[in-house]
Design an enzyme around this catalytic site. Structure first.
Site, PDB file in Angstrom:
ATOM      1  CE  LYS A 272     -28.209  -7.937 -20.965  1.00 51.62           C
ATOM      2  NZ  LYS A 272     -28.289  -6.535 -21.419  1.00 51.62           N
ATOM      3  NE  ARG A 347     -37.041  -0.523 -22.336  1.00 51.12           N
ATOM      4  CZ  ARG A 347     -36.196   0.373 -22.820  1.00 51.12           C
ATOM      5  NH1 ARG A 347     -36.585   1.212 -23.773  1.00 51.12           N
ATOM      6  NH2 ARG A 347     -34.955   0.465 -22.375  1.00 51.12           N
TER       7      ARG A 347
HETATM    8  N1  BES Z   1     -31.065  -5.635 -17.640  1.00 50.60           N
HETATM    9  C1  BES Z   1     -30.599  -4.708 -18.602  1.00 50.60           C
HETATM   10  C2  BES Z   1     -30.071  -3.419 -17.968  1.00 50.60           C
HETATM   11  C3  BES Z   1     -28.864  -3.566 -17.095  1.00 50.60           C
HETATM   12  C4  BES Z   1     -27.614  -3.325 -17.604  1.00 50.60           C
HETATM   13  C5  BES Z   1     -28.986  -3.890 -15.766  1.00 50.60           C
HETATM   14  C6  BES Z   1     -26.498  -3.442 -16.814  1.00 50.60           C
HETATM   15  C7  BES Z   1     -27.872  -4.010 -14.947  1.00 50.60           C
HETATM   16  C8  BES Z   1     -26.629  -3.776 -15.478  1.00 50.60           C
HETATM   17  C9  BES Z   1     -31.723  -4.341 -19.560  1.00 50.60           C
HETATM   18  O1  BES Z   1     -32.645  -5.335 -19.813  1.00 50.60           O
HETATM   19  C10 BES Z   1     -31.082  -4.014 -20.865  1.00 50.60           C
HETATM   20  O2  BES Z   1     -30.538  -4.905 -21.459  1.00 50.60           O
HETATM   21  N2  BES Z   1     -31.157  -2.757 -21.264  1.00 50.60           N
HETATM   22  C11 BES Z   1     -30.588  -2.317 -22.454  1.00 50.60           C
HETATM   23  C12 BES Z   1     -31.605  -1.441 -23.162  1.00 50.60           C
HETATM   24  C13 BES Z   1     -31.244  -1.126 -24.571  1.00 50.60           C
HETATM   25  C14 BES Z   1     -31.347  -2.375 -25.424  1.00 50.60           C
HETATM   26  C15 BES Z   1     -32.166  -0.060 -25.065  1.00 50.60           C
HETATM   27  C16 BES Z   1     -29.337  -1.531 -22.125  1.00 50.60           C
HETATM   28  O3  BES Z   1     -29.327  -0.859 -21.090  1.00 50.60           O
HETATM   29  O4  BES Z   1     -28.363  -1.632 -22.844  1.00 50.60           O
HETATM   30 MN    MN Z   2     -32.004  -6.602 -21.427  1.00 55.59          MN
END
Ligand code: BES
Ligand code: MN
Ligand code: ZN
Length: 491
Positions: A272, A347
């Site tokens: 991230k 997921r």
């Molecule tokens: N935990 C995150 C989603 C999330 C984002 C939760 C902001 C709470 C606040 C999840 O694991 C994630 O990183 N999702 C990605 C998916 C993408 C890589 C397809 C996202 O939402 O950017």
């Molecule tokens: Mn994630």
């Protein structure tokens, strides 16, 4: 702090403050408040005029009565327009009143709120919930909490003819909400897979739940390659937690609740970036927190339903052992997954947890996950997304959510979008394109539930509050616990 029903008339109650509610555009006092106003020499009318009180939702006013009155203060709380009001209005009102009482350092408070549309019992419950949730503050990580202390000793609910049971029910429900908040608030160096498992052990011993913890080897034996792929880079072992509540009587139904349990989500090698909210990714176990919060409440409320509480708990980290973007994982149902993004890890953990739940022969599965930023983009911070393979089940949850005052919006399981996740080398990829990101995430999960009616809840937005509201403080909200409890109780 003690909360109790008191049948005394509000004209006769004495103590630090009496709180009353007023609807907007209906500021002419109803007969009972006129009597009170007369008794208090017009102080209500004066307070409304002086503070230009309009009954707007969430607004409050507090005023000293003066003289030697044994009732020292009056609190007004705005209930908004009557036609826009619902049960949650009274939960929020309870919260707003409690906040005023805390700020004014009151010791004894009474709340006189009722409404012809609702039973006194449910009103007593939701007002109590509002009071308790508004006053809960998570001071575990502060060394000095003195000026933030709560002086309230008793809260008495007037004008409601019901028993103490409604209050006890609210206390049981809010204890689960508070557990969920505290799990979410605890940073990743406090709540990790090991301490999460200890927490589950404590819940099990305190409330008589059955507990199974699958260790890494157990998960390997079950072929949970998808979950274990995510866990690889962590220095801490993964823990697959399975708690069961069994009623004394023959269960009327069997249910499973599955929560995403990432105690930290760094993104993995698809790390991230700054500005992506990485510093709040301790909240990525919000689904597990809601699951275990619900377990705590349900174990006290004891419905005639068997309920399985499941979470595949790990952290998504980076190291030389981390899964690489492009790795192919095999889940416990034999499906192969090309990991085109290590940040779509939730997921992957849920895949194996859902396969496990699908084998339990339960009547329904609900999963909850802080799954996608895309769901926040679609629905904002206050509304969770809901996807389902079974509209009856979806309706059960929607009904449960209304009394809970938690918002869900049904989204489509649009099969065609699954094309985005077709892989040339494996059965599927773990992510599609940016467009419809919360929908493709749901479609991915659907691949792992084959025998059981299922609902997926993406709670990425509402598990966390940036700003305090009437009943929530900044941070973990405990979102979805109240809905899950109502669902289990069939209310
Ligand atoms: N935990 C995150 C989603 C999330 C984002 C939760 C902001 C709470 C606040 C999840 O694991 C994630 O990183 N999702 C990605 C998916 C993408 C890589 C397809 C996202 O939402 O950017
Ligand atoms: Mn994630
Ligand atoms: Zn995540």
């Amino acid at each position: 702090m003690e909360i109790k029903i008191n049948n005394i008339s509000k004209l006769d109650w004495t103590g630090d403050a009496l709180a009353i509610g007023l609807f907007a555009e209906k500021l002419e006092l109803p007969p009972d408040l006129k009597l009170l106003d007369n008794k208090l020499d017009g102080i209500l009318t004066e307070l409304i005029a002086d503070t230009d009180f309009k009954g707007k939702i969430g607004t409050t006013s507090i005023e000293r009565i003066g003289g030697k009155s044994p009732l020292r203060k009056i609190i007004l709380v705005g209930l908004g327009k009557e036609e826009d009001s619902c049960l949650d209005t009274f939960r929020q009102a309870g919260g707003s009143i409690a906040r005023v009482a805390k700020k004014a350092k009151l010791k004894t408070l009474s709340i006189a709120l009722n409404h012809e549309n609702y039973d006194d019992e449910i009103l007593a419950q939701v007002i109590t919930e509002g009071v308790i949730l508004a006053l809960h503050q998570d001071n575990r990580f502060k060394s000095d909490t003195e000026d933030n202390s709560i002086s309230l000793e008793t809260v008495e609910l007037l004008d409601l003819s019901t028993s103490q049971n409604a209050i006890e029910k609210a206390q049981k429900i809010t204890s689960g909400v508070i557990l969920a908040r505290e799990l979410v608030n605890a940073p990743a160096n406090v709540i990790n897979p090991l301490t999460m498992a200890e927490m589950a052990q404590n819940l099990a011993s305190e409330y008589g739940l059955e507990l199974t913890i699958l260790e890494q080897e157990d998960c390997e034996k079950l072929g949970m390659g998808s979950f274990l792929g995510v866990a690889k880079a962590s220095d801490l072992p993964p823990k697959f937690i399975h708690l069961v509540y069994k009623p004394q009587n023959t269960p009327k139904r069997k249910l499973a609740i599955v929560g995403k349990g990432l105690t930290f989500d760094s993104g993995g090698l698809n790390l991230k970036v700054s500005g992506s909210g990485i510093e709040t990714m301790k909240m990525d176990m919000g689904g597990a927190a809601a699951t275990f919060g619900a377990a705590k409440s349900i174990a006290q409320l004891k419905p005639d339903v068997e309920i399985h509480f499941i979470s595949a708990v790990t952290e998504n980290m980076i190291s030389g052992k981390a899964m690489h973007p492009g790795d192919i994982l095999t889940a416990s149902n034999g499906k192969t997954i090309e990991v085109n993004n290590t940040d779509a890890e939730g997921r992957l953990t849920l895949a194996d947890a859902l396969v496990y739940a699908d084998k339990l022969k339960v009547d329904a599965i609900v999963d909850l996950a802080t799954l996608t930023g895309a769901c926040i983009v679609a629905l904002g911070n206050d509304i969770a997304g809901l996807w389902t393979t079974d509209d009856d089940l979806a309706n059960e949850l929607k009904n449960a959510s209304q009394t809970a005052g938690e918002k869900f919006w049904q989204m489509p399981l649009e099969n065609k979008y699954f094309e985005q996740m077709k892989s040339s080398i494996a059965d599927m990829k773990n992510t599609g394109s940016r467009a419809g990101g919360s929908i493709t995430a749901a479609l991915f999960l659907q691949q792992f539930v084959k025998h059981t009616p299922w609902v997926h809840l993406d709670i990425a937005g509402p598990v966390w509050a940036e700003k305090p509201t009437a009943i929530d403080n900044e941070g973990g909200t405990g979102f979805a616990v109240r809905t899950l409890v109502n669902w289990a109780l069939n209310e």
